[in-house]
Design a protein around this motif. Structure first.
Motif, short mmCIF file in Angstrom:
data_model
loop_
_atom_site.label_atom_id
_atom_site.label_comp_id
_atom_site.label_asym_id
_atom_site.label_seq_id
_atom_site.Cartn_x
_atom_site.Cartn_y
_atom_site.Cartn_z
N GLY A 150 0.74 -1.31 0.00
CA GLY A 150 -0.11 0.00 0.05
C GLY A 150 0.79 1.33 0.15
O GLY A 150 2.03 1.10 0.42
N GLN B 174 2.94 -6.22 -6.42
CA GLN B 174 1.43 -5.92 -6.72
C GLN B 174 1.60 -4.44 -7.36
O GLN B 174 1.61 -3.55 -6.64
N GLN C 73 -3.17 -1.70 -6.93
CA GLN C 73 -3.75 -1.80 -5.68
C GLN C 73 -5.25 -2.37 -5.85
O GLN C 73 -6.32 -1.48 -5.75
N ALA D 35 -3.50 -9.01 -3.61
CA ALA D 35 -2.14 -9.04 -3.07
C ALA D 35 -1.63 -10.21 -2.51
O ALA D 35 -0.43 -10.60 -3.33
N GLU E 297 -13.23 -3.89 -4.45
CA GLU E 297 -11.61 -4.58 -4.25
C GLU E 297 -11.90 -6.22 -4.21
O GLU E 297 -12.96 -6.54 -3.75
#
Length: 467
Positions: A14, A75, A78, A84, A198
């Motif tokens: 992140g 990754q 995102q 991930a 997500e």
């Protein structure tokens, strides 16, 4: 039966935009080292065969910090926590065993908790075990939804929960143990039909449950463990939690801390029993303190080794050793690569740098000993200095055993003062002083009777002429 292999996937991809920093979020420090270092250390304590770190933004910073102690996958987009974890598929998908999934910004989860969690997971042959906690204020966390029998059914994220679901106080910590092959089997079945758009790793729980696999939870006894860090305020809170735990650990192991609110000790510091610590003490890095010492007030020790029964107060010291029953301070400065012996006195306003000080030697006040080797039972007087730098190179001074260096002496390195030599106060020494010799190097004193008054009149006249 052979021991089951264990793996870990650490999520550190992140951006951490809320930290408002050019440094990766997981590299911000609490307890004296980056958050992700705590995570890696705790995993290693449990016994992990391979650790894979998922990196993305600022990946080079994370890789520089951790080096070759771990493996890395990238990754690049995102797209969520499940996405991930999927990046590690080519490394782990064919392996059998247990896989931890942990966040790189959750440094407070203790190795004892991880050990109990994985023990339960493997004993019950679960497909996934979720680390949970019960919080007074669960806002922001995914809620653990259980069925009528009390078994884990699914996890609902804050933005997707109903009012009834969000009233639940048991939350998902974001730390999991998975059966490794089932993990990578189920990841391909996760979709992104949620408020965030997500791929959520917690969705693995409900999918595994619906397929008839065993899903369990392990609740930590201390809810503070699951505290994660997203911004500077949370970083400060995490630091306070860890600092409290560190101080409690040392006090339970025989260390007296006079004022915990004003004492700061890093996670890797070791302190012997019966040591007393006064306010304003800062112990950093991998400092090791012997037993029965007195530390403080107002000291800062970084990567130091301190022997037993030492007294160190109002001092800054870094990357050096101090031997047993030695006194340092007040207002002393021990710079790197110094080795101070036992029964030594380093007094007020003394600086030691890259030097060895022998046992029973005294440097009591207002001195500088740099790039020097000093023997045992030697006295270095007030204001004495080793002149080690010629503007280009550093040079070494050697002072033997039982030598005496008087006040206000300059030792111009490279120079040697041998065993038993005596250097008279006020001398500037440029040549070696032989064993048991006396050295004096100063101008002969001149007395001019009544001249002081003449000099004052001269100065007064010059002052008036300038008006």
């Amino acid at each position: 039966m052979p021991k089951q292999k264990r793996y870990a996937i650490v999520l550190a991809a992140g951006q951490g935009t809320r930290m408002k920093s050019m440094r990766h979020k997981v590299l911000h420090s609490i307890g004296g080292k980056p958050m992700i270092e705590h995570v890696i250390d705790h995993l290693n304590t449990v016994g992990i065969d391979r650790i894979i770190v998922v990196v993305g933004s600022l990946s080079e910073q994370v890789m520089e910090q951790l080096g070759d102690r771990v493996e890395y996958v990238f990754q690049h987009e995102q797209l969520g926590t499940a996405h991930a974890v999927m990046q590690a598929k080519y490394l782990l998908a064919d392996e059998q065993g247990t896989t931890f999934v942990v966040a790189g910004d959750a440094p407070l989860i203790q190795p004892e908790t991880l050990q109990m969690m994985v023990t339960q997971h493997e004993r019950e042959k679960a497909s996934v075990t979720v680390l949970t906690a019960t919080l007074e204020n669960p806002f922001g966390y995914g809620r653990m939804i259980r069925n009528a029998a009390g078994d884990v059914d699914r996890i609902v994220e804050q933005k997707d929960g109903t009012a009834e679901e969000l009233a639940i106080s048991e939350v998902n910590s974001g730390t999991y143990c998975f059966d490794n092959q089932l993990l990578f089997h189920v990841l391909s079945q996760i979709d992104n039909k949620n408020a965030q758009g997500e791929y959520y790793l917690p969705d693995c729980v409900s999918v595994l449950k619906n397929q008839g696999h065993k899903v369990i939870a392990f609740e930590t006894k201390d809810p503070e463990e699951i505290y994660g860090v997203n911004d500077r305020l949370q970083l400060t809170t995490a630091q306070k939690i860890m600092q409290r735990w560190i101080l409690q650990y040392h006090m339970r192991n025989g260390v007296t801390i006079m004022d915990p609110e004003n004492t700061y000790i890093d996670a890797d510091v070791v302190i012997g029993p019966d040591t007393m610590i006064y306010p304003g003490t800062h112990l950093h890095g991998k400092t090791i303190i012997g037993e029965s010492c007195i530390l403080g007030p107002n000291i800062q020790l970084t990567d130091m080794i301190i022997g037993y029964e030492c007294h160190v107060f109002q001092t800054v010291a870094t990357s050096s050793k101090i031997g047993p029953e030695t006194s340092v301070g007040p207002f002393a400065y021990i710079r790197p690569n110094s080795d101070v012996g036992s029964h030594v006195k380093i007094g007020n306003f003394v600086e030691i740098k890259n030097s060895q000080i022998g046992d029973y030697t005294k440097v009591s006040h207002l001195g500088y000993v740099g790039d020097a080797t000093v023997g045992q039972h030697t006295n270095i007087g007030c204001g004495a200095i080793t002149v080690n730098y010629d503007g280009i190179n550093k040079h070494r001074t050697i002072i033997g055993d039982r030598a005496f260096v008087g006040s206000n002496v300059n030792l111009i390195a490279p120079v040697k003062v041998e065993d038993g030599a005596y250097v008279v106060a006020g001398s500037t020494i440029t040549d070696d002083v032989p064993q048991n010799a006396l050295a004096i190097a100063r101008e002969r004193q001149i007395i001019k009777p009544e001249y002081a008054e003449k000099l004052r009149k001269k100065f007064q006249s010059e002052k008036e002429s300038k008006k």
